[in-house]
Design a protein around this motif. Structure first.
Motif, PDB file in Angstrom:
ATOM      1  N   THR A 199      59.631  59.545  45.648  1.00 22.86           N
ATOM      2  CA  THR A 199      58.988  59.240  46.917  1.00 22.86           C
ATOM      3  C   THR A 199      57.498  58.978  46.747  1.00 22.86           C
ATOM      4  OG1 THR A 199      58.684  61.609  47.353  1.00 22.86           O
ATOM      5  CG2 THR A 199      60.667  60.554  48.255  1.00 22.86           C
ATOM      6  N   SER A 200      56.985  58.165  47.649  1.00 23.88           N
ATOM      7  CA  SER A 200      55.570  57.813  47.640  1.00 23.88           C
ATOM      8  C   SER A 200      54.724  59.016  48.037  1.00 23.88           C
ATOM      9  CB  SER A 200      55.326  56.669  48.632  1.00 23.88           C
ATOM     10  OG  SER A 200      53.956  56.389  48.766  1.00 23.88           O
ATOM     11  N   VAL A 201      53.614  59.225  47.342  1.00 26.67           N
ATOM     12  CA  VAL A 201      52.684  60.305  47.675  1.00 26.67           C
ATOM     13  C   VAL A 201      51.577  59.742  48.561  1.00 26.67           C
ATOM     14  CG1 VAL A 201      53.186  61.492  45.510  1.00 26.67           C
ATOM     15  CG2 VAL A 201      51.226  59.941  45.631  1.00 26.67           C
ATOM     16  N   PRO A 202      50.973  60.556  49.392  1.00 18.47           N
ATOM     17  CA  PRO A 202      49.859  60.074  50.225  1.00 18.47           C
ATOM     18  C   PRO A 202      48.683  59.642  49.353  1.00 18.47           C
ATOM     19  CG  PRO A 202      50.717  62.170  51.049  1.00 18.47           C
ATOM     20  CD  PRO A 202      51.327  61.965  49.701  1.00 18.47           C
ATOM     21  N   LEU A 203      47.989  58.619  49.795  1.00 16.96           N
ATOM     22  CA  LEU A 203      46.805  58.149  49.079  1.00 16.96           C
ATOM     23  C   LEU A 203      45.599  58.904  49.630  1.00 16.96           C
ATOM     24  CD1 LEU A 203      45.960  56.070  46.896  1.00 16.96           C
ATOM     25  CD2 LEU A 203      45.396  54.509  48.758  1.00 16.96           C
ATOM     26  N   THR A 204      45.304  60.040  49.016  1.00 18.03           N
ATOM     27  CA  THR A 204      44.199  60.880  49.444  1.00 18.03           C
ATOM     28  C   THR A 204      43.119  60.918  48.375  1.00 18.03           C
ATOM     29  OG1 THR A 204      45.153  62.882  48.463  1.00 18.03           O
ATOM     30  CG2 THR A 204      45.808  62.336  50.730  1.00 18.03           C
ATOM     31  N   ALA A 205      41.926  61.338  48.780  1.00 19.61           N
ATOM     32  CA  ALA A 205      40.829  61.464  47.818  1.00 19.61           C
ATOM     33  C   ALA A 205      41.192  62.444  46.721  1.00 19.61           C
ATOM     34  CB  ALA A 205      39.558  61.902  48.552  1.00 19.61           C
ATOM     35  N   GLU A 206      41.893  63.518  47.106  1.00 21.98           N
ATOM     36  CA  GLU A 206      42.274  64.530  46.118  1.00 21.98           C
ATOM     37  C   GLU A 206      43.256  63.977  45.101  1.00 21.98           C
ATOM     38  OE1 GLU A 206      40.575  66.199  49.638  1.00 21.98           O
ATOM     39  OE2 GLU A 206      42.372  64.927  49.418  1.00 21.98           O
ATOM     40  N   ALA A 207      44.266  63.216  45.579  1.00 23.34           N
ATOM     41  CA  ALA A 207      45.264  62.650  44.667  1.00 23.34           C
ATOM     42  C   ALA A 207      44.635  61.636  43.729  1.00 23.34           C
ATOM     43  CB  ALA A 207      46.395  62.000  45.468  1.00 23.34           C
ATOM     44  N   VAL A 208      43.718  60.833  44.245  1.00 26.30           N
ATOM     45  CA  VAL A 208      43.059  59.819  43.421  1.00 26.30           C
ATOM     46  C   VAL A 208      42.166  60.490  42.371  1.00 26.30           C
ATOM     47  CG1 VAL A 208      41.354  57.955  43.452  1.00 26.30           C
ATOM     48  CG2 VAL A 208      43.165  58.028  45.183  1.00 26.30           C
TER      49      VAL A 208
END
Length: 448
Positions: free
Chosen positions: A391-400
């Motif tokens: 599944t796709s993960v949210p594009l967040t500042a933390e994930a990036v």
């Protein structure tokens, strides 16, 4: 008056009066927009699909194809203009039957006409005399008369006498809001003149421009030529990218500058490989057929080799960038893959190079997550079954920020590219999306 003439005259009258019933087999990216266009033009349309979940959704007014909004579909259903079914017995109710079925490749890159064959057999079994049968699937020259005609005639439907056979290649471009089914010029040809005229009249009812050509083989060759043209030119752009990168030259700047020439040049852009239901597959249909005539399509095959090699080139660039930036190996790295669809702004992952990148990165030991606003989960595919269900993960500042590298494979407009530029420590951009948007990467930016 001969029976064939009576049927042709009756069918022509029904098409002109919009009283003909139209059957569309295959309700995907090609079939559903076609069905909607015909229904809007006043025809009663029956959509056929062997997947029972599709008719259930469509009859409830729920569309799964972005080119046909659910609101528009619901209006057609409520008006009684469109109905979907898995009951192939209803083909006997149709005056026009259009086949929009897949034409993939086998594992050995030979044409897989199993869907065309099976569907034609169904039409021959469940249909009736006096129908116009049109194939829209992309295929090699000769398919309509060498494959479909014998199947129909084996059931006693003599082409040109009992039934009318035509070919009109689909030209859908998913995600393209400017060019829609009714505005894209339509190539048409019949097995004989009467079929050609009937097909032309049918498509003129809802397509702005219809272009008749002399034979079905010509029409089949037109579609292959269009897609081979794109495949070859994209391969050229991809090869130039690898050469110019080695020379320290920005291929994107070169292409943009070359595109200012008002004649003799058309820009094509590099990427991580080819995807979709046409460009990676269709050239090999001609390659296969050409061998029957003792010809080798060296130019076409070379272009295919260049495009197929691009995911490997991207991974090599990523591996080098990880070592230079973080002193980390690929197998010890975390990668955020942005974009799983084969092109921007669509949910289509067919033949997507992103899936190849994903699978190869996992095989190398990397920890990989992906984000795609149009693909919430990886669907089952024939080639990349191990990825199904991710599944796709949210594009967040933390994930990036947590990723050792962000690998941009598809440049969806819905992605927050400013967030990526601001928070990524390393960006490997295969689409040049950050610079095209005027964004400055806080970390290291590598074009691949």
């Amino acid at each position: 008056m001969e029976a064939s003439s009576q049927w042709a005259e009756t069918l022509a009258e029904r098409i002109a009066a919009r009283s003909a019933t139209v059957g569309v087999i295959g309700l995907g990216y090609v079939g559903l927009p076609l069905a909607a266009c015909a229904a809007r033009a006043g025809f009663y349309v029956i959509g056929f699909d062997i997947d029972p979940s599709k008719p259930d959704a469509l009859n409830a007014g729920r569309s799964y194809v972005e080119a046909v909004p659910s609101s528009e579909l619901a209006e057609l259903v409520a008006a009684g203009s469109f109905r979907a079914t898995s009951d192939m017995g209803r083909l006997a109710d149709c005056d026009v039957v259009v086949l929009c079925v897949p034409t993939p490749l086998t594992a050995t890159r030979d044409p897989d006409l199993s869907y065309v064959v099976a569907t034609t057999e169904t039409v021959a079994r469940e249909g009736r005399r006096g129908q116009l049968v049109v194939l829209e699937s992309t295929t090699y020259p000769g398919t309509s008369d060498e494959v479909m005609r014998p199947i129909l005639e084996a059931r006693g439907l003599l082409v040109g006498t009992d039934t009318f056979l035509a070919y009109s290649p689909e030209r859908e471009d998913p995600g393209n809001a400017r060019h829609r089914t009714n505005s894209i010029p339509k190539i048409v040809a019949g097995e004989e003149p009467v079929a050609g005229r009937l097909a032309e009249a049918f498509y003129r009812a809802f397509v702005e421009t219809v272009v008749p050509v002399s034979s079905m083989r010509t029409a089949e060759a037109v579609k292959l030529t269009e897609n081979i043209f794109r495949a070859v030119n994209i391969a050229l752009a991809n090869e130039l990218k690898t050469v110019f990168d080695a020379m320290g030259i920005d291929v994107w700047e070169v292409i943009d500058a070359a595109a200012t020439k008002p004649f003799g040049y058309m820009p094509f852009y590099p990427g991580p490989g080819l995807g979709g239901h046409c460009i990676p597959i269709d050239p090999f249909y001609l390659t296969w057929k050409a061998r029957e005539y003792g010809h080798a399509t060296r130019f076409v095959e070379l272009a295919g080799e260049v495009n197929v090699a691009m995911p490997g080139y991207v991974i090599a660039r990523l591996e080098l960038a990880l070592d230079e930036t973080h002193r980390r190996s690929l197998g010890a790295s975390t990668i955020l893959l942005v974009g799983l669809a084969y092109k921007k702004n669509v949910p289509d992952v067919r033949e997507s190079p992103s899936l190849t990148l994903f699978e190869r990165l996992v095989a190398r030991g990397a920890e990989v997550a992906y984000h795609d606003p149009h693909v919430p989960a990886v669907p089952p595919t024939r080639k990349h079954g191990t990825l199904a269900g991710r599944t796709s993960v949210p594009l967040t500042a933390e994930a990036v920020a947590a990723a050792d590298a962000v690998l941009i494979a598809t440049d969806h407009d819905a992605c927050d590219w400013a967030l990526v530029a601001e928070n990524a420590r390393l960006v490997v951009d295969t689409r040049n999306v950050l610079r095209r948007r005027g964004l400055t990467a806080r970390g290291r930016l590598v074009l691949a």
